[in-house]
Scaffold this active site. Sequence first.
Site, PDB file in Angstrom:
ATOM      1  N   GLU A  49       0.811  -1.216   0.000  1.00 14.60           N
ATOM      2  CA  GLU A  49       0.000   0.000   0.000  1.00 14.60           C
ATOM      3  C   GLU A  49       0.849   1.273   0.000  1.00 14.60           C
ATOM      4  OE1 GLU A  49      -3.504   0.498   2.239  1.00 14.60           O
ATOM      5  OE2 GLU A  49      -4.219  -1.539   1.934  1.00 14.60           O
ATOM      6  N   HIS A 272      -2.048  -1.272  10.182  1.00 19.56           N
ATOM      7  CA  HIS A 272      -1.552  -2.637  10.368  1.00 19.56           C
ATOM      8  C   HIS A 272      -0.304  -2.594  11.244  1.00 19.56           C
ATOM      9  CE1 HIS A 272      -3.682  -4.892   6.977  1.00 19.56           C
ATOM     10  NE2 HIS A 272      -4.131  -3.660   6.900  1.00 19.56           N
TER      11      HIS A 272
END
Length: 443
Positions: A49, A272
Site C-alpha cells: 500500500e 496494520h
Amino acid sequence: MANTDCVSVRVFSLNCWGIRYLSKLCSQRYQMIGEMLCKEEHDIVLLQEVWSEKDYLYLKKKLASSHPHSHYFKSGVIGSGLAIFSRHRIHDTFLYRYSLNGYPYMAHHGDWFGGKAVGMAIINLGGLTANIYVTHLHAEYCREKDTYLAHRVVQAWELQQFIRHTSAGADVVVVGGDLNMHPQDLGCRLLRSYTGLRDSYLETAKFDGCENGITLIADNPFINKKELVPFEKGIRIDYILFKGTSKTDIYCNFMSTTKGSVPDHPFPYSDHEALTAQLQLKSSVPTEAESSKQSKTEDSPAGKLAELVDIVTEARTEVKVGLHCAERMRYTAARTGVMGLALLFLELAIAAVPCFALGAEQPFPRTSFYLLAALCFAILLSTSLLYIFYTMELKSLQGAEDQMRLAVGGLQEKLRGFPLAQPHKVTQRPPEGEKLNALDPEE
C-alpha cells in the site's frame, strides 16, 4: 551433513496504508517509517500500500545508505502499492498481476484500481539464491457475506502457482505481505499446503508482539472496531512465510510485531502492525546416505496428499459458486441492455410518427424526448461494459476451475500410487480374449 555456510537474514513487512489525501497522517507516518528503517538492521523490507510513487521515492532517498537497492512494482491505475528495499543487490524482478481483483463499480473499495499483484525479486544472500515475494490480496470487508471470496481464492491459487513455477532454482523462498486471510481460511491453507511454505509466527523459537500474532488490533487508533467484529481483540492477516530446499535449511529464530502506537509518537506506523522475522539460513552438502534418504522421503505422505486434495476441491467449489454469481450478473446485464435497446427503438418509433403522419405533432416534449434518449444510451453503454467485464470474470474463473480440476486429478493419481504420465514406449496388453493388432509392436 556438512554445513558450508550460515547466513542470518532479518525480514520486515508492513502494510503502510499510504493512500494520499485519504489515509490519516500519511506524510508523518512515512517519515516515521523511514526513520525506523534507517535505524533497524533489516536485510529485506517488504512494503504494501505504497500507493504514491512520490512516497516510494521519498523512502528510496531516505534509505539510500541503509538499503541502497530497491524496486517499485507498477500496476493498475494507481499502482500495485508493492515495494521492496534491500541491503543486498537485487539481480532480477518480475510482477504478476492477478486475473481477478474485485469490481470497478465498487469504487469505494478501490481494490480493482490498485491492480493487486505479486512482485518477485531475486537476491543473493551469502552465496544462496533467494526468491523474495511481496504481495497484497483483495480485502475481505464483510466476513458474514464475503462478495470477494471467489476472487481471493483465485488470487491465492495464482500466488501459489507463481511461487512454485518461479522458485524451482532458488535455495530460499521468502513471502511477505498482507494476505487479507485468517490463518485457517481456505486461501491461506491452499497457499501453504501446495507450496510447503512455513509460517514464521508458528515456526519461531521466540516471539515478541501482539497476542496470537494479530496484525489488526483493536487498540490501533486508525482501526474502526466495527470492522473487526466478531473478533474483538483483532485478526492476523499479515504474514512472513518461508521455506528452504534439500540443500538449504532455514529456521526462524525470532519474530516480533509492533504493538500499536510508536514510543515517543502519539500514533502508530499504520493501521496494520509491522512484522519482523529473524531467519537463519544454513547451506549444506548432503552425504550420499542422506541424499538417498531424502529421495525416499521426497514424496508427500498419503495423509498430506489427501488433505491437499480436500483443500483444492474446497477451493474449486468456491470458484464454482463465484462462477454461478458471475453468470447471473452477466445475464442481468444482458437483460437490462435488451430492455434499454427496446426502449430506444420505441422512442425512435415515436419520433418517426410525424414523418409518416403528415401534420401530426410530436406527442412528447422535446426536452423529455432528449432526456429519455440520453437515459437509453447510458443504459446501453453501462450494460455493455458490465457484460464485457462479467464475461472476462467468467473466463478467469473458468480457467482457474479447469486448473484446479487437473490438479485434483493429478493429486488423486499420486494418492493411488499411479504415475502422472505413462512412459512413451510402454505398451498395454489387450484384455484377455482379444488378439494383438498387426500394427501393435511385439512384446
